[in-house]
Design an enzyme around this catalytic site. Structure first.
Site, short mmCIF file in Angstrom:
data_model
loop_
_atom_site.label_atom_id
_atom_site.label_comp_id
_atom_site.label_asym_id
_atom_site.label_seq_id
_atom_site.Cartn_x
_atom_site.Cartn_y
_atom_site.Cartn_z
N ASP A 47 0.84 -1.20 0.00
CA ASP A 47 0.00 0.00 0.00
C ASP A 47 0.88 1.25 0.00
O ASP A 47 0.68 2.17 -0.80
CB ASP A 47 -0.92 0.04 1.23
CG ASP A 47 -2.03 -0.98 1.19
OD1 ASP A 47 -3.04 -0.72 0.52
OD2 ASP A 47 -1.90 -2.02 1.85
N THR A 128 -7.05 -5.16 0.01
CA THR A 128 -5.85 -5.54 0.77
C THR A 128 -5.98 -6.95 1.34
O THR A 128 -5.01 -7.71 1.34
CB THR A 128 -5.57 -4.51 1.89
OG1 THR A 128 -5.41 -3.22 1.28
CG2 THR A 128 -4.31 -4.86 2.65
#
Length: 177
Positions: A47, A128
């Site tokens: 990320d 995610t």
């Protein structure tokens, strides 16, 4: 057919391709999620690394365009966060060899801008939890003008061996690869 020579489309495609490739590498080596956001959702090295790359590219190519994104270098304040920053800097360093932790933080925080009439928005790793499971996820980037998405690029590294989808307002949507 979408015009990949259009400056903003070309830039968006390049950023998402580069970011998707890096995310795939990180996923293959499986840098596990090390931090949790306030809502308890995981945040990974990928990320931060993806947001740093996109933030850097936008700051260089279109410095007047704000980037609105999810992550912040404020997550690196703890000892655990410093370890994550070191990992992020190492990964970003594969593309930007002389990257420093300070620069990486600046590139990540380039995504903390306020939207204006025209801005880019990024979800560095959309999905995610899928990323962590080595399943599906996407790198999602869009250009918004006057509240309307003009360009969208979605990189899906695990879909059909790696897919890139590009859309432009009033011109359609194409699978670029």
């Amino acid at each position: 057919m979408i015009d990949l020579n259009h400056p903003e489309i070309g830039l968006a495609v390049k950023m998402v391709e580069q970011a998707s490739h890096l995310a795939k590498q990180i996923q293959q080596e499986m840098v596990v999620p090390a931090l949790a956001k306030d809502d308890s959702s995981p945040v990974t090295v990928a990320d931060f690394a993806v947001q740093a790359l996109v933030g850097r590219s936008l700051a260089e190519a279109l410095p007047e365009d704000p980037l609105v994104a999810e992550e912040s270098s404020g997550s690196f304040g703890s000892p655990e966060g410093q370890t994550i920053l070191e990992q992020v800097t190492q990964w970003v360093g594969r593309i930007v060899p002389d990257a420093t932790g300070e620069e990486v933080c600046g590139w990540i925080d380039h995504g903390a801008q306020q939207p204006g009439r025209r801005f880019w928005t990024l979800d560095p790793i959309d999905g995610t939890k899928g990323f962590v499971r080595k399943d599906q996820y996407a790198v999602a980037l869009a250009l918004v003008e006057d509240g309307t998405v003009q360009i969208g690029v979605l990189g899906c590294p695990n879909l059909d061996g790696g897919s890139l989808v590009v859309a432009m307002r009033d011109q359609g949507c194409w699978k670029a690869r």
